[in-house]
Design a protein around this motif. Structure first.
Motif, PDB file in Angstrom:
ATOM      1  N   GLN A   2      30.731 127.259  43.382  1.00 28.91           N
ATOM      2  CA  GLN A   2      31.670 126.318  42.695  1.00 28.91           C
ATOM      3  C   GLN A   2      31.133 125.377  41.855  1.00 28.91           C
ATOM      4  O   GLN A   2      31.641 124.983  40.909  1.00 28.91           O
ATOM      5  CB  GLN A   2      32.526 125.315  43.981  1.00 28.91           C
ATOM      6  N   ILE A  35      39.505 124.611  37.466  1.00 28.18           N
ATOM      7  CA  ILE A  35      38.312 124.026  38.364  1.00 28.18           C
ATOM      8  C   ILE A  35      38.802 123.292  39.565  1.00 28.18           C
ATOM      9  O   ILE A  35      38.163 123.527  40.710  1.00 28.18           O
ATOM     10  CB  ILE A  35      37.631 122.732  37.373  1.00 28.18           C
ATOM     11  N   THR A  67      32.140 125.100  37.787  1.00 28.47           N
ATOM     12  CA  THR A  67      32.384 123.923  36.979  1.00 28.47           C
ATOM     13  C   THR A  67      31.191 123.610  35.657  1.00 28.47           C
ATOM     14  O   THR A  67      31.496 123.279  34.729  1.00 28.47           O
ATOM     15  CB  THR A  67      32.109 122.763  37.739  1.00 28.47           C
ATOM     16  N   TRP A 110      37.747 124.517  43.696  1.00 35.03           N
ATOM     17  CA  TRP A 110      37.061 123.545  44.418  1.00 35.03           C
ATOM     18  C   TRP A 110      38.185 123.377  45.886  1.00 35.03           C
ATOM     19  O   TRP A 110      37.640 123.103  46.840  1.00 35.03           O
ATOM     20  CB  TRP A 110      37.008 122.392  43.856  1.00 35.03           C
TER      21      TRP A 110
END
Length: 322
Positions: free
Chosen positions: A248, A286, A252, A290
């Motif tokens: 993750q 994004i 990003t 998450w």
């Protein structure tokens, strides 16, 4: 004798308008034949923006140096990139399917794993698209007289096959992102620029890195979704090796770094500021990466990131030629 009479009476009592239902096989190996929609789905059209983006950026960088429109070469580069992308998708379908790596996948079903198509048929389609890429690449080489590019094209096809094919596919050892960054970032973008103008301006390099980072982000979203299944199948993707949280974070960072590049380019090419509009798709991706609760949500993140790459490339092209 009595049993025979009972069976005979049972048959006579059965209503003619309600015949017994035929036996339906419960064998999981039996599947309906693949439809045209299944084949189109197996081509994974949501990934095609990753093939178009580097050609857009590379062509924009070329026109920055030479404003004339080398449309034939640009279209040939597009044919190579798109054919390789589809070829890789079918090759992955075949290789992962015969290995059993896709037997319990979360995303859309694959042709080989679902047994809707014979493995050799899927393989033939993959090789067919690789052949199209080879023909388009040969045409570019003949047109430019850059004969060494035949070797580059051969390396691209070999790398595409051994991503998940062969006895020791490097995609199973955490190197998938390296392949994507090099071939769908650097090689595709810089190759497009080179064949049109014979030189590589710094704008092409910056754009190539941006395209490569976004392509890697798409692969990370895909592999994040498949961590449990890949781990069980012995497929050691980068996401399997480093785990969900680092994946993750890396996703990003890749997206943010790509837009940092476009922001830097905007100092010289103001239209590049508009590339930030691509974050309208990138930021939701994004957020999904998450905060997703269901792995299937990552399919949406993958598609959004792919569209982000296309919009990003379109704005950089406009910035270079505007």
């Amino acid at each position: 004798m009595a049993n025979r009479k009972k069976r005979s009476l049972a048959k006579r009592k059965q209503p003619r308008g309600n015949p017994q239902k035929p036996h339906v096989s419960r064998d999981p190996r039996v599947a309906a034949k693949a439809t045209l929609g299944d084949w189109i789905g197996a081509a994974r059209l949501r990934t095609l923006p990753l093939a178009i983006a580097p050609v857009l950026i590379g062509t924009g960088a070329a026109r920055l140096i030479d404003p004339s429109w080398h449309w034939a070469l640009a279209l040939a580069c597009l044919a190579v990139a798109v054919s390789l992308q589809i070829g890789v998708n079918f090759a992955n379908d075949y290789s992962d399917g015969v290995r059993g790596a896709d037997d319990h996948r979360v995303g859309p079903a694959r042709l080989t794993a679902s047994r809707k198509a014979k493995p050799r048929t899927v393989l033939a389609v993959a090789l067919g698209f690789f052949a199209i890429a080879a023909v388009a690449g040969a045409a570019i080489t003949i047109r430019t007289q850059q004969w060494w590019m035949l070797g580059v094209g051969a390396v691209c096809i070999v790398a595409a096959w051994f991503y998940t094919g062969g006895k020791r596919p490097y995609g199973y050892y955490g190197l998938g992102e390296v392949f994507v960054f090099v071939f769908f970032g650097l090689v595709a973008t810089l190759g497009t620029t080179w064949v049109q103008i014979g030189t590589l301006p710094q704008e092409a390099w910056f754009g190539a890195v941006g395209a490569g980072l976004l392509a890697c982000a798409v692969l990370l979203a895909n592999n994040l979704r498949d961590i449990p299944q890949d781990r069980a199948a012995g497929k050691r993707t980068l996401s399997v090796l480093i785990g969900p949280l680092p994946t993750q974070i890396l996703f990003t960072l890749f997206v943010v770094a790509a837009f940092a590049i476009s922001t830097f380019l905007a100092v010289l090419y103001p239209i590049a500021w508009l590339a930030l509009l691509a974050l309208l798709a990138g930021l939701p991706a994004i957020v999904i990466v998450w905060f997703h609760r269901d792995p299937r949500e990552l399919v949406t993140a993958l598609a959004l990131t792919s569209l982000t790459a296309l919009a990003y490339a379109g704005f950089l092209y406009w910035a270079f030629v505007g």
